[in-house]
Design a protein around this motif. Structure first.
Motif: not given
Length: 114
Positions: A56, A53, A98
Motif C-alpha cells: 500500500f 502495508t 494494486s
C-alpha cells in the motif's frame, strides 16, 4: 512470493539504484539519499519481510515519484532519461502494488456451499 510482489520488489530495487546513481554527484547528496533512495529501500525491505502495508505505502509513495519524474522530464532536458525511467518504474510500482486488490475485486465470485 507472488508475481506481483516480485515485480514490486524489483521495481523498488530499480528505483533505489536509479536514485543512488542519478544523485551520485549532487551537492546535497545526503538529502537526496534520505528523500529518494531510503524510502525505496525501506519499502523493499517491507515487501521482502512480507509486511501487509508495504505494498500500500509503495503505491502511495510511487505517486510522488511519478510526479517528480514528470516534473523533471518537462523542466530539465539533460535529466530526461533518468526522469522517464523513474516514471516507468513508478508506474510499475503502482501497478504491482494494486494487482492483488484488483484481482480480488474483479475475480468471479465463488459459489457458496450450503
Amino acid at each position: 512470493m507472488t508475481l506481483a510482489k516480485g515485480l514490486l520488489a524489483l521495481a523498488l530495487a530499480g528505483l533505489a539504484v536509479l536514485f543512488a546513481v542519478w544523485f551520485h554527484g549532487d551537492r546535497h547528496w545526503l538529502a537526496t539519499q534520505l528523500i529518494f533512495t531510503l524510502p525505496a529501500l525501506l519499502l523493499l525491505l517491507g515487501v521482502l519481510a512480507r509486511r501487509r502495508t508495504a505494498g500500500f505505502w509503495s503505491g502511495v509513495i510511487a505517486l510522488a515519484w511519478f510526479s517528480h519524474g514528470v516534473m523533471v522530464a518537462w523542466s530539465r532536458p539533460a535529466e530526461a532519461t533518468q526522469a522517464w525511467l523513474e516514471i516507468l518504474l513508478a508506474l510499475l510500482v503502482i501497478g504491482a502494488s494494486s494487482l492483488p486488490g484488483l484481482r480480488k475485486r474483479f475475480s468471479k465470485k465463488r459459489a457458496r456451499t450450503q
